[in-house]
Design a protein around this motif. Sequence first.
Motif, PDB file in Angstrom:
ATOM      1  N   UNK A  76      63.511  53.262  13.998  1.00  0.00           N
ATOM      2  CA  UNK A  76      63.222  54.656  13.680  1.00  0.00           C
ATOM      3  C   UNK A  76      62.130  55.197  14.594  1.00  0.00           C
ATOM      4  N   UNK A  77      62.368  56.322  15.257  1.00  0.00           N
ATOM      5  CA  UNK A  77      61.314  56.900  16.097  1.00  0.00           C
ATOM      6  C   UNK A  77      60.164  57.408  15.243  1.00  0.00           C
ATOM      7  N   UNK A  78      58.977  57.455  15.811  1.00  0.00           N
ATOM      8  CA  UNK A  78      57.842  58.005  15.069  1.00  0.00           C
ATOM      9  C   UNK A  78      56.540  57.295  15.363  1.00  0.00           C
ATOM     10  N   UNK A  79      55.482  57.923  14.894  1.00  0.00           N
ATOM     11  CA  UNK A  79      54.122  57.427  15.063  1.00  0.00           C
ATOM     12  C   UNK A  79      53.319  57.871  13.848  1.00  0.00           C
ATOM     13  N   UNK A  95      49.911  64.527  -0.917  1.00  0.00           N
ATOM     14  CA  UNK A  95      48.765  63.901  -0.265  1.00  0.00           C
ATOM     15  C   UNK A  95      49.308  63.076   0.905  1.00  0.00           C
ATOM     16  N   UNK A  96      49.059  63.487   2.138  1.00  0.00           N
ATOM     17  CA  UNK A  96      49.657  62.827   3.303  1.00  0.00           C
ATOM     18  C   UNK A  96      49.451  61.324   3.354  1.00  0.00           C
ATOM     19  N   UNK A  97      48.231  60.869   3.059  1.00  0.00           N
ATOM     20  CA  UNK A  97      47.961  59.433   3.142  1.00  0.00           C
ATOM     21  C   UNK A  97      48.815  58.650   2.146  1.00  0.00           C
ATOM     22  N   UNK A  98      49.055  59.221   0.975  1.00  0.00           N
ATOM     23  CA  UNK A  98      49.873  58.547  -0.031  1.00  0.00           C
ATOM     24  C   UNK A  98      51.336  58.483   0.401  1.00  0.00           C
ATOM     25  N   UNK A  99      51.838  59.583   0.955  1.00  0.00           N
ATOM     26  CA  UNK A  99      53.229  59.606   1.397  1.00  0.00           C
ATOM     27  C   UNK A  99      53.446  58.633   2.544  1.00  0.00           C
ATOM     28  N   UNK A 100      52.493  58.605   3.484  1.00  0.00           N
ATOM     29  CA  UNK A 100      52.621  57.690   4.611  1.00  0.00           C
ATOM     30  C   UNK A 100      52.599  56.241   4.178  1.00  0.00           C
ATOM     31  N   UNK A 101      51.682  55.898   3.276  1.00  0.00           N
ATOM     32  CA  UNK A 101      51.528  54.513   2.845  1.00  0.00           C
ATOM     33  C   UNK A 101      52.639  54.081   1.898  1.00  0.00           C
ATOM     34  N   UNK A 102      52.950  54.907   0.913  1.00  0.00           N
ATOM     35  CA  UNK A 102      53.919  54.529  -0.123  1.00  0.00           C
ATOM     36  C   UNK A 102      55.348  54.485   0.414  1.00  0.00           C
ATOM     37  N   UNK A 103      55.727  55.450   1.257  1.00  0.00           N
ATOM     38  CA  UNK A 103      57.116  55.558   1.687  1.00  0.00           C
ATOM     39  C   UNK A 103      57.344  55.232   3.165  1.00  0.00           C
ATOM     40  N   UNK A 104      56.273  54.891   3.885  1.00  0.00           N
ATOM     41  CA  UNK A 104      56.432  54.526   5.288  1.00  0.00           C
ATOM     42  C   UNK A 104      56.825  55.679   6.188  1.00  0.00           C
ATOM     43  N   UNK A 105      56.443  56.890   5.805  1.00  0.00           N
ATOM     44  CA  UNK A 105      56.826  58.075   6.575  1.00  0.00           C
ATOM     45  C   UNK A 105      55.984  58.189   7.833  1.00  0.00           C
ATOM     46  N   UNK A 106      56.642  58.471   8.953  1.00  0.00           N
ATOM     47  CA  UNK A 106      55.976  58.675  10.230  1.00  0.00           C
ATOM     48  C   UNK A 106      56.206  60.110  10.699  1.00  0.00           C
ATOM     49  N   UNK A 116      58.941  67.169  16.361  1.00  0.00           N
ATOM     50  CA  UNK A 116      58.237  67.896  15.296  1.00  0.00           C
ATOM     51  C   UNK A 116      58.879  67.697  13.925  1.00  0.00           C
ATOM     52  N   UNK A 117      59.045  66.437  13.586  1.00  0.00           N
ATOM     53  CA  UNK A 117      59.653  66.114  12.291  1.00  0.00           C
ATOM     54  C   UNK A 117      58.875  65.014  11.572  1.00  0.00           C
ATOM     55  N   UNK A 118      59.030  65.002  10.262  1.00  0.00           N
ATOM     56  CA  UNK A 118      58.630  63.852   9.466  1.00  0.00           C
ATOM     57  C   UNK A 118      59.789  62.866   9.521  1.00  0.00           C
ATOM     58  N   UNK A 119      59.508  61.633   9.840  1.00  0.00           N
ATOM     59  CA  UNK A 119      60.545  60.617   9.924  1.00  0.00           C
ATOM     60  C   UNK A 119      60.512  59.782   8.651  1.00  0.00           C
ATOM     61  N   UNK A 120      61.591  59.849   7.900  1.00  0.00           N
ATOM     62  CA  UNK A 120      61.665  59.236   6.573  1.00  0.00           C
ATOM     63  C   UNK A 120      62.599  58.033   6.623  1.00  0.00           C
ATOM     64  N   UNK A 121      62.073  56.819   6.479  1.00  0.00           N
ATOM     65  CA  UNK A 121      62.933  55.635   6.547  1.00  0.00           C
ATOM     66  C   UNK A 121      63.767  55.466   5.273  1.00  0.00           C
ATOM     67  N   UNK A 122      64.960  54.931   5.443  1.00  0.00           N
ATOM     68  CA  UNK A 122      65.838  54.630   4.306  1.00  0.00           C
ATOM     69  C   UNK A 122      66.047  53.122   4.266  1.00  0.00           C
ATOM     70  N   UNK A 123      65.556  52.502   3.209  1.00  0.00           N
ATOM     71  CA  UNK A 123      65.665  51.058   3.049  1.00  0.00           C
ATOM     72  C   UNK A 123      66.717  50.715   2.001  1.00  0.00           C
TER      73      UNK A 123
END
Length: 267
Positions: A76-79, A95-106, A116-123
């Motif tokens: 998945x692309x992202x940073x 809360x950005x930090x929670x979304x990034x940590x809990x769901x692995x969003x980049x 210019x996107x939020x990258x949302x992984x699907x596991x």
Amino acid sequence: PFCDDGGYHGGFHLARGYYNCWRCGGHDVLKVVRALLGVSTSAAEEAIHPYVGRISLLARLNREEDSGPRPTEVEMPGEPLRSFHRRYLRRRGFVPSEIGKRYGVLGTGPSGPYRLRLMIPVYFRGRLVSYIGRDVTEKQDPKYKACPLAEAAINHKTVLYDLDSCWSARSRVAVVEGTFDAWRIGEGVVATFGTAVKEQQIKLLSHFTEVFFVFDPEPAAQALARKAAAKLSAMGKHVEVIDLEGSTDPGSLPPEEVKHLRRELRL
């Protein structure tokens, strides 16, 4: 043409010869053409006729393409989220930090196919199988851009978002349409990536004893939730369709209403 909000939510799948609307589900192609053109059934049949052979050919080619091997690994692309990603999430009440940590969003920068996107992984079963990019500018079309099927280990629309975190309970789960809805309500919630619930998703939901559909309040979405609920109910599951009063979708619920909903559903 069958939704009453004047938006654009549907499209024809040329390779498979069907029409689907993200809000009100699938429709017969002939009926759609008739509605779009405002003509009789015979006139619609005449309009479709020149394309029937091409659609059949595309369908055959598409089946051959689908039969090929799927990738075993997905990249998945992202940073890490930048300031504009965090501002977007805060505007939507997260809360950005929670979304990034809990769901692995980049996030992605201003260049590339997922700019210019939020990258949302699907596991699924502990493995990254696909991903979705959500535009943060509100100017790009489409707003959601999924991993190409040829690069996905599994079609994301045949699994459930955040299902892995719900397996342990194995008794009760709430079902929403989109990822933002799932983030809003929190633990014990899966998303179907739209109102059209696939048979593969029904099979996954059948592992739970109690299932609560919390779709958007629009009549079309509620109708599709009831349709999916009927299938699960026939399997002996306890199923309820929650109709949120007013026009608020799950992703926009205020914190107090989220707490109330979680108490009511015993999540």
